[in-house]
Every structure is written in C-alpha cells, then in structure tokens.
Design a protein around this motif. Structure first.
Motif, PDB file in Angstrom:
ATOM      1  N   ILE A   3      60.027  62.234  36.463  1.00  0.00           N
ATOM      2  CA  ILE A   3      60.330  60.868  36.880  1.00  0.00           C
ATOM      3  C   ILE A   3      61.432  60.880  37.930  1.00  0.00           C
ATOM      4  O   ILE A   3      61.370  60.171  38.945  1.00  0.00           O
ATOM      5  N   LEU A   4      62.473  61.706  37.678  1.00  0.00           N
ATOM      6  CA  LEU A   4      63.606  61.749  38.609  1.00  0.00           C
ATOM      7  C   LEU A   4      63.194  62.233  39.997  1.00  0.00           C
ATOM      8  O   LEU A   4      63.745  61.785  41.010  1.00  0.00           O
ATOM      9  N   SER A   5      62.233  63.148  40.065  1.00  0.00           N
ATOM     10  CA  SER A   5      61.856  63.737  41.357  1.00  0.00           C
ATOM     11  C   SER A   5      60.535  63.200  41.894  1.00  0.00           C
ATOM     12  O   SER A   5      59.970  63.764  42.829  1.00  0.00           O
ATOM     13  N   LYS A   6      60.043  62.133  41.299  1.00  0.00           N
ATOM     14  CA  LYS A   6      58.759  61.574  41.740  1.00  0.00           C
ATOM     15  C   LYS A   6      58.867  61.055  43.171  1.00  0.00           C
ATOM     16  O   LYS A   6      59.793  60.307  43.501  1.00  0.00           O
ATOM     17  N   ASP A  35      55.939  50.624  36.116  1.00  0.00           N
ATOM     18  CA  ASP A  35      56.809  49.805  35.274  1.00  0.00           C
ATOM     19  C   ASP A  35      57.309  50.598  34.080  1.00  0.00           C
ATOM     20  O   ASP A  35      58.471  50.474  33.675  1.00  0.00           O
ATOM     21  N   GLU A  36      56.434  51.398  33.532  1.00  0.00           N
ATOM     22  CA  GLU A  36      56.814  52.191  32.358  1.00  0.00           C
ATOM     23  C   GLU A  36      57.859  53.236  32.737  1.00  0.00           C
ATOM     24  O   GLU A  36      58.843  53.440  32.009  1.00  0.00           O
ATOM     25  N   GLU A  37      57.678  53.873  33.891  1.00  0.00           N
ATOM     26  CA  GLU A  37      58.632  54.882  34.343  1.00  0.00           C
ATOM     27  C   GLU A  37      59.969  54.249  34.702  1.00  0.00           C
ATOM     28  O   GLU A  37      61.034  54.812  34.409  1.00  0.00           O
ATOM     29  N   PHE A  38      59.917  53.070  35.322  1.00  0.00           N
ATOM     30  CA  PHE A  38      61.171  52.392  35.647  1.00  0.00           C
ATOM     31  C   PHE A  38      61.934  52.018  34.373  1.00  0.00           C
ATOM     32  O   PHE A  38      63.165  52.088  34.318  1.00  0.00           O
ATOM     33  N   ALA A  39      61.180  51.605  33.339  1.00  0.00           N
ATOM     34  CA  ALA A  39      61.822  51.264  32.057  1.00  0.00           C
ATOM     35  C   ALA A  39      62.508  52.483  31.452  1.00  0.00           C
ATOM     36  O   ALA A  39      63.594  52.384  30.864  1.00  0.00           O
ATOM     37  N   THR A  63      66.943  53.437  31.151  1.00  0.00           N
ATOM     38  CA  THR A  63      67.677  53.712  29.905  1.00  0.00           C
ATOM     39  C   THR A  63      68.833  54.671  30.130  1.00  0.00           C
ATOM     40  O   THR A  63      69.622  54.911  29.218  1.00  0.00           O
ATOM     41  N   HIS A  64      68.959  55.240  31.347  1.00  0.00           N
ATOM     42  CA  HIS A  64      69.985  56.278  31.521  1.00  0.00           C
ATOM     43  C   HIS A  64      71.415  55.756  31.344  1.00  0.00           C
ATOM     44  O   HIS A  64      72.276  56.502  30.884  1.00  0.00           O
ATOM     45  N   PRO A  65      71.753  54.466  31.664  1.00  0.00           N
ATOM     46  CA  PRO A  65      73.109  54.019  31.337  1.00  0.00           C
ATOM     47  C   PRO A  65      73.396  54.040  29.840  1.00  0.00           C
ATOM     48  O   PRO A  65      74.493  54.409  29.400  1.00  0.00           O
ATOM     49  N   LYS A  66      72.380  53.643  29.056  1.00  0.00           N
ATOM     50  CA  LYS A  66      72.565  53.640  27.602  1.00  0.00           C
ATOM     51  C   LYS A  66      72.676  55.062  27.067  1.00  0.00           C
ATOM     52  O   LYS A  66      73.520  55.361  26.207  1.00  0.00           O
ATOM     53  N   LEU A  67      71.811  55.959  27.583  1.00  0.00           N
ATOM     54  CA  LEU A  67      71.898  57.354  27.151  1.00  0.00           C
ATOM     55  C   LEU A  67      73.265  57.946  27.508  1.00  0.00           C
ATOM     56  O   LEU A  67      73.853  58.697  26.725  1.00  0.00           O
ATOM     57  N   PRO A  97      71.825  47.125  32.416  1.00  0.00           N
ATOM     58  CA  PRO A  97      70.961  46.882  31.250  1.00  0.00           C
ATOM     59  C   PRO A  97      71.142  45.507  30.597  1.00  0.00           C
ATOM     60  O   PRO A  97      70.322  45.107  29.782  1.00  0.00           O
ATOM     61  N   MET A  98      72.240  44.758  30.897  1.00  0.00           N
ATOM     62  CA  MET A  98      72.511  43.525  30.172  1.00  0.00           C
ATOM     63  C   MET A  98      72.400  42.281  31.037  1.00  0.00           C
ATOM     64  O   MET A  98      72.536  41.162  30.538  1.00  0.00           O
ATOM     65  N   GLY A  99      72.179  42.427  32.316  1.00  0.00           N
ATOM     66  CA  GLY A  99      72.070  41.275  33.183  1.00  0.00           C
ATOM     67  C   GLY A  99      73.367  40.507  33.346  1.00  0.00           C
ATOM     68  O   GLY A  99      73.363  39.283  33.526  1.00  0.00           O
ATOM     69  N   LEU A 100      74.507  41.217  33.298  1.00  0.00           N
ATOM     70  CA  LEU A 100      75.801  40.558  33.489  1.00  0.00           C
ATOM     71  C   LEU A 100      75.916  40.052  34.912  1.00  0.00           C
ATOM     72  O   LEU A 100      75.292  40.576  35.846  1.00  0.00           O
ATOM     73  N   LYS A 101      76.773  39.038  35.083  1.00  0.00           N
ATOM     74  CA  LYS A 101      76.882  38.374  36.376  1.00  0.00           C
ATOM     75  C   LYS A 101      78.349  38.261  36.787  1.00  0.00           C
ATOM     76  O   LYS A 101      79.216  38.005  35.949  1.00  0.00           O
ATOM     77  N   GLY A 102      78.607  38.384  38.085  1.00  0.00           N
ATOM     78  CA  GLY A 102      79.935  38.133  38.641  1.00  0.00           C
ATOM     79  C   GLY A 102      81.015  38.972  37.991  1.00  0.00           C
ATOM     80  O   GLY A 102      80.847  40.179  37.751  1.00  0.00           O
ATOM     81  N   GLU A 103      82.145  38.326  37.687  1.00  0.00           N
ATOM     82  CA  GLU A 103      83.294  39.052  37.160  1.00  0.00           C
ATOM     83  C   GLU A 103      83.152  39.430  35.693  1.00  0.00           C
ATOM     84  O   GLU A 103      84.059  40.034  35.127  1.00  0.00           O
ATOM     85  N   ASP A 104      82.016  39.056  35.082  1.00  0.00           N
ATOM     86  CA  ASP A 104      81.742  39.559  33.733  1.00  0.00           C
ATOM     87  C   ASP A 104      81.451  41.057  33.774  1.00  0.00           C
ATOM     88  O   ASP A 104      81.566  41.747  32.763  1.00  0.00           O
ATOM     89  N   ILE A 105      81.063  41.541  34.935  1.00  0.00           N
ATOM     90  CA  ILE A 105      80.835  42.971  35.116  1.00  0.00           C
ATOM     91  C   ILE A 105      82.183  43.649  35.308  1.00  0.00           C
ATOM     92  O   ILE A 105      83.000  43.182  36.104  1.00  0.00           O
ATOM     93  N   PRO A 106      82.468  44.745  34.586  1.00  0.00           N
ATOM     94  CA  PRO A 106      83.755  45.437  34.781  1.00  0.00           C
ATOM     95  C   PRO A 106      83.958  45.801  36.250  1.00  0.00           C
ATOM     96  O   PRO A 106      83.012  46.190  36.956  1.00  0.00           O
ATOM     97  N   LEU A 107      85.194  45.655  36.733  1.00  0.00           N
ATOM     98  CA  LEU A 107      85.491  45.928  38.131  1.00  0.00           C
ATOM     99  C   LEU A 107      85.115  47.355  38.510  1.00  0.00           C
ATOM    100  O   LEU A 107      84.572  47.608  39.594  1.00  0.00           O
ATOM    101  N   GLY A 108      85.413  48.313  37.619  1.00  0.00           N
ATOM    102  CA  GLY A 108      85.055  49.695  37.915  1.00  0.00           C
ATOM    103  C   GLY A 108      83.565  49.872  38.119  1.00  0.00           C
ATOM    104  O   GLY A 108      83.120  50.635  38.990  1.00  0.00           O
ATOM    105  N   SER A 109      82.747  49.146  37.333  1.00  0.00           N
ATOM    106  CA  SER A 109      81.291  49.212  37.484  1.00  0.00           C
ATOM    107  C   SER A 109      80.866  48.640  38.824  1.00  0.00           C
ATOM    108  O   SER A 109      79.960  49.173  39.492  1.00  0.00           O
ATOM    109  N   ARG A 110      81.510  47.550  39.245  1.00  0.00           N
ATOM    110  CA  ARG A 110      81.168  46.933  40.536  1.00  0.00           C
ATOM    111  C   ARG A 110      81.492  47.888  41.695  1.00  0.00           C
ATOM    112  O   ARG A 110      80.779  47.933  42.705  1.00  0.00           O
ATOM    113  N   ILE A 111      82.593  48.621  41.560  1.00  0.00           N
ATOM    114  CA  ILE A 111      82.967  49.593  42.594  1.00  0.00           C
ATOM    115  C   ILE A 111      81.970  50.738  42.653  1.00  0.00           C
ATOM    116  O   ILE A 111      81.482  51.124  43.729  1.00  0.00           O
TER     117      ILE A 111
END
Length: 719
Positions: free
Chosen positions: A578-581, A587-591, A595-599, A630-644
C-alpha cells in the motif's frame, strides 16, 4: 535491522533505567531515611533488571559476617551463606573489591544453589573499603544478566555506599555533639563560654584577681603552627607587644623542646586594664614572667603566661596558685577546642550535604564542573581553584573549570601525564599538599604561578571505580599549611565530584543511545518505502524551524522535533504494497493507511517517554477546515504542534519523489501550501512557514542550525 517491537522494548528499558537513576539522585537529596533509600535501591534494581532475587548486605568487619538490610526473593540458604560470610562469590568480591557477573554459559562452580542461573554481586565501596554488597539473582534458564545490568548495579552501589557513609558520619557527628554537651555540663562551673578568646579574658581576669598582672597570653599548639593569643592593656605600644610575642615563642620552644615552624598571633586589647602613666614611664619591657604548661592527656598542648613590667614581681606562691589553677584551665580550653572542632565538623558535614545536593541537582557536565570549583573555593576559603580532567587522546590534563586563574596562566600551564604535582597526584592517587611551591622540586611552571602570587597548593585525585579521571586543586596566595581536615574535606569533594561527573557522563551516554534508537525507529519507517527515504528527518527539521519562527520555547520546539521525526511511526504497521503503490489507493486501502496515526499512538503510548508527543503525531492529518482525519478536528482544536507538522509533512511530500508522482520544485511546494492556507492549513502556521522558506532561500537560515537539544529540562518535560 531490529524488529520495531525490540526497538520499542529497548527504548522502554533504557528510559526506565534513566528514570530510576534520576529518581535515585532526587532521593539522595530528599528527607527520606537511610532505610527507605536502601529499600528503594533494592526494589528498583529488582524491577529494572527483572531479578528474581535481590538483597543488600552490610559487612561487619569485626567478625566477617553480613547484616541483611533488605531482601526480595532470595532463598533462606543463600541469605544464611551471605550472613555467615561463607558465600564464595561474596568472599571473592570482598577480597578483590570488584563486581562479579556470572552467566549461564560461564557458570561458576562456586554457585551453590542449582536454581540460580545468573548472578551479580557488586561491592559498596567507600575510599577503597568495602562496606557491603548488592546481591542479585535470576533463576530462568537463558535469562542472563548483562554487562550493562552490572554497570547499573555498580552505579546504584556507589550511591548507596555514599548514602550509608553520609549517614554514618552524621550519626557520628551527632554522637560527638551529644558527648560534648555532657562535657559542657560538667565544666559549667569552669567556663561560661566556648569561645577561646572569651575564655582567655575570663582566665586572665580571674588570675588578675588573685595576683597582679599586666599581660596575659595563651599559646596553643596546632598542626605545624603555634597559635598565640595575647591579652594586653588597651593603650600598650607595639614594641612591647612584639617583645612579649617573642618571649612567648622562646618559652614554648623550651617547654616543648620542639622548633616552632609558624607563628600566628592574635592580639586582644583589654579595655578594663590600661596603663594610664605609660608615657611618663617611657619604654616598657617585660621583667617578670610566669609560665605554666597546659597538659592534656600527658602532652603539653599549650602554655598560660602572665607577665609584669616590674622586676622580681612574682613569688613562688604566685606560681603555685597559677599551677593549681592550670588543670582546670586545661579542661576548660580543651572543652572549648573540642566544641569548636565538632561545630566545624558539623558545619562541614552540613556543607558536604549541600555539596551533594548541588551536584545531584543537575546532570549537565559543564555546570557540574563549575559548581565543584565554586563550592571548593568557598569551603576552603581560597580565591583560586582548578579542576583538570585527563584526556586519554592527548595524554594531557585539560582545565575544564576554574576560578581565579588568569587566561595567561591557563594557556601556559599545560601538563602531561607524569608531569608536575598534578601528574604525581594522578599516578599515585594520593593528595599532595605544598606550603611553599618554591621549595618543591616536582613543581612545574613555578615562575608563572609565582607571578600570579601563588605560594601554596593542595591537590587531590578525582577517581571513580579506582580509576583516576582528573585532579582537583586549590591555590593560596599566602603561605598555608593545609590541615588533615582540609585535605580530607577536599578529598571528599573530589569523590563527590567524581560520582557526579560519572553520572553526567552516563546520562549523556544513555541520551545518545536513546537518540540512536529514536533515529533507528524513524529509519525503519523510511526503509519500508524507499520513495520516502529521509522524509521523517525533513519533516522534523522543517517543523522545528516553523516552531522557532512562531516564537515557541526551546522545550516546545524540541517536543515538536521529536513528534516530526516520529510522525509516521504508525506506518510500520501498514503493508508495504500500500505504501509503495504507484496508482491511486482504493477506498479500502485509504482506510488502512489512515489508521497509521492511531497505530503510531499505540506504539508511543506504550513508552512513557513518548506519551507527551503522541497527541501531536496522532492529529497531524487533521485539517484546519475540519475535513481531516482521524477525528475531524477543526481550527485551534487541533494541537498547534500537529498543525505545524501538517504543513511540513505536506511540503516535503510535494517536493519529494513518490511512488505515485515525481518531485516538484520548492517554489511549487510553497505556492501549494500557501494556496491551502485557511482550508487545509492554519494560516498562522503557513505565514511562519513562508517566512522560514524566504530566509532559507536568501541564505539566512540553514536546516543544520537546529541541532537536537536533549536537555534535562526536556527529559523532565517528557517524563
């Protein structure tokens, strides 16, 4: 390449051991009891090394037996052998003063218990004296202790020995103070003060009531010097004081039959007794003198003198009166001297505890070395101090920290192994005290030191595990006879400094291993897809620069750097196909790849050290407009480090060659990131990113300007 789970386990173990050492340092400077500290040592070693049996035993030098201080899981037979002093492994360690590691493949016939498969026996040493041992066992076949495990036990043993010795010295000091208080009560009728100057005034005034005197003097023999305290009329002339002092020195030579090497005189002017007619009498000399030895335990420790300016003024009755009083005076002075020595010793122990706290308050080597020289200069009341560490590569002693030494002296006084006093201390392992450097044939760079006004010197070795790693020395600008107490004090500081230096070096070593493990994990991600090789490092570097541009603190920047390096760690659990495709994902492969953030979070949450940064990596695929995963967070609800990291990740993906697309130019990548500002990306982060790229393009900023800053503060933050 090690499997990811092994790397994670290794990382977890290294951090756990680092945390245990950090906790050990904290407990050393806390208010817990010695028993609690030793119990922590055994329980912590049992936990960190997964030992099935462990114990701490203290040696009873009188009968060769051992006292069990604390034990976990050791069988009664083993404990009985250790207690009786018959355990052959313990006997070997006690004889050679070195730790012992036994593993399955080299099973020693001295091991008596069949169930034990691996053993560590480590001595607790104080000044080349073994005061006890750590004894750890494993019983599972093939589950052997390692040399690294032995090193950890050795560090714990050094700290435990230091704590035990400090406790012993503290108890001894307390016992002596209690004994001194009893002596004080007994001598209460003899003295109302433990100040020798005050006692002298009281003695002189008491004798003056018995017989008429004009001068009083107390001479006390110290280490290689004679301390003279004169009590004289308030308006006496200097020539008479000098005459009286010379008479006292000659009297001391006659009574002790010893040459006086150094005289230290203190003059106290008695306001209650003066010569109102001194000028009318003209020059005054001493014509009558009574001298009585002050004997303590059969040895002359001093002389009491009374004098008068009239000839034949004193009688045999006067001499008998003072002689009868001399025994009581000796007792009062001895009590006062002992009290002051114990008070000084108590203060010294208190200061040494402060030294220990100061040196265990940091693991930064340069800061430790600066603390050592400053504390040493304060304790020994000198203005000049230097700490030299031996450099094995150059075979020279390098001044790593100093106080009071000029740049000229530091540049001109390099020393090699075996050269000068420093080399002598290094080779012999013994302190060297020199009262006059001009008379020392071993002294090197004498002229340079003399030009700096240096006259005397004291140097002691800095050693750890019987290996000398440097020399600590102090200089005096006036001739000084360093006492045994001062030599012992500096030697103790040297031992504490050695332990602190070793801890700092070990801390640095473990940090390096930790960073190598982190980088190995990152490399494991990149090697799953050769198209993304170096991606994690690029994201780490760009993320750090953006964070710096946004004015974040150094600690926050470093947290983001770690997160940037490990942001894709969850891809370890995603199929390489999947990584090197090369074509688009289903859709199944994208799903699956989503999952890699959760893993990644699952991996990092299993390591205490990485829990603090896992939220940053978990949300790095969120979007400013809320359409990410994975959670659909919006704006400043997303941690600043994640936005960077989201911006840095996207830019590197655009400008790097991928399986599904070729690489684009930096300018194209910048324009794409800016185009998505306010939808996919935080506008403030994009603005900082654009500023960074502009500075980079103009040559004002380089990626290499952001090195790792794995500081103690960061380690505590991550903990």
């Amino acid at each position: 390449m090690n499997p990811p789970s092994k790397n994670v386990n290794k990382l977890r173990k290294e951090f756990s051991e680092l945390s245990a050492l950090s906790k050990l340092s904290e407990m050393m400077s806390s208010d817990i009891t010695l028993s609690e500290f030793l119990e922590y040592c055994v329980s912590s070693l049992t936990r960190e090394l997964d030992a099935q049996g462990a114990g701490l035993f203290l040696s009873d030098n009188d009968n060769g037996h051992f006292t069990v201080k604390t034990r976990i899981g050791l069988c009664d037979d083993t404990v009985a052998d250790i207690h009786s002093g018959t355990d052959p492994l313990v006997k070997w360690v006690m004889e050679v003063h070195e730790p012992l590691l036994i593993i399955d493949e080299l099973m020693d016939p001295r091991v008596r218990e069949e169930n034990i498969k691996s053993i560590i026996v480590s001595p607790l040493k104080i000044k080349n004296r073994v005061i006890g041992i750590f004894y750890l066992t494993r019983t599972r076949p093939g589950d052997n202790f390692t040399a690294i495990d032995q090193e950890l036990v050795t560090i714990f043993a050094a700290q435990a020995a230091f704590a035990i010795e400090n406790s012993r010295l503290y108890r001894m000091t307390q016992e002596k103070i209690r004994e001194l208080n009893k002596l004080n009560k007994i001598g209460k009728m003899l003295t109302s003060s433990f100040d020798i100057d005050h006692i002298l005034k009281i003695i002189v005034n008491t004798i003056k009531d018995m017989i008429n005197i004009e001068f009083g003097a107390l001479l006390l023999l110290g280490e290689e010097k004679l301390n003279i305290t004169l009590v004289v009329p308030s308006n006496i002339n200097d020539s008479t004081v000098d005459e009286f002092e010379a008479t006292m020195v000659e009297t001391m030579k006659i009574l002790t039959m010893e040459e006086v090497q150094m005289v230290k005189t203190k003059v106290i002017y008695n306001e209650n007794y003066d010569w109102s007619d001194q000028e009318s009498r003209g020059p005054t000399s001493i014509e009558s003198l009574l001298s009585v030895p002050l004997i303590v335990r059969g040895t002359v420790q001093g002389i009491l003198n009374v004098a008068h300016s009239q000839e034949n003024f004193y009688t045999k009755d006067n001499l008998r009166t003072i002689s009868n009083f001399a025994t009581q005076i000796s007792m009062a002075l001895e009590n006062a001297k002992a009290y002051m020595e114990m008070e000084d010793k108590f203060k010294e122990q208190g200061l040494l505890m402060e030294v220990s706290k100061a040196l265990t308050s940091t693991l930064d080597l340069d800061r430790i070395l600066k603390l050592v020289v400053k504390i040493t200069a304060d304790l020994l009341k000198v203005k000049t101090c230097a700490l030299r560490l031996y450099d094995k590569k150059t075979c020279e002693f390098t001044v790593r920290a100093s106080i009071g030494l000029t740049d000229h002296l530091l540049r001109q006084t390099s020393l090699k192994k075996g050269e000068g006093i420093i080399g002598k201390v290094f080779e012999t392992g013994a302190p060297v005290a020199i009262s006059d450097i001009s008379k020392s044939p071993d002294f090197k760079h004498y002229e340079i030191l003399r030009s700096e006004g240096i006259v005397s010197m004291l140097a002691v070795p800095i050693s750890i595990k019987d290996q000398i790693i440097g020399v600590l020395n102090v200089y005096a600008t006036q001739r000084r006879w360093f006492t045994d107490n001062e030599i012992n004090l500096l030697s103790t500081i040297g031992l504490q400094a050695a332990a602190a230096i070793e801890n700092a070096r070990l801390y640095t070593f473990m940090h390096e291993n930790f960073m190598n493990t982190i980088k190995a994990l990152s490399a494991a991600i990149d090697t799953k897809d050769h198209y993304t090789h170096g991606h994690s490092k690029n994201v780490m570097d760009f993320s750090a620069l953006i964070a710096q541009e946004m004015g974040m603190t150094p600690i926050e920047v470093e947290l983001i750097r770690f997160a940037g390096l490990l942001h894709d760690i969850g891809k370890i659990g995603v199929s390489e196909s999947i990584l090197s495709k090369k074509s688009g994902l289903t859709d199944e492969e994208f799903a699956i790849i989503s999952t890699h953030p959760k893993l990644g979070t699952m991996i990092m949450d299993s390591v205490d050290f990485l829990k603090k940064i896992s939220p940053i990596t978990y949300h790095h695929h969120e979007r400013w407009d809320g359409k990410g995963y994975p959670m659909g967070l919006k704006g400043e609800d997303i941690p600043l480090g994640s936005r960077i990291i989201s911006v840095a990740d996207a830019f590197d993906a655009i400008t790097s060659k991928r399986s599904y697309s070729g690489s684009k130019t930096d300018d194209f990548g910048i324009s794409e990131v800016c185009r998505c500002s306010g939808t996919q990306f935080d506008p403030a982060v994009v603005e900082a990113f654009a500023s960074v790229m502009e500075k980079r393009k103009s040559g004002l900023l380089k990626i290499d300007e952001a090195p790792f800053l794995l500081t103690e503060q960061l380690m505590r933050e991550l903990s």
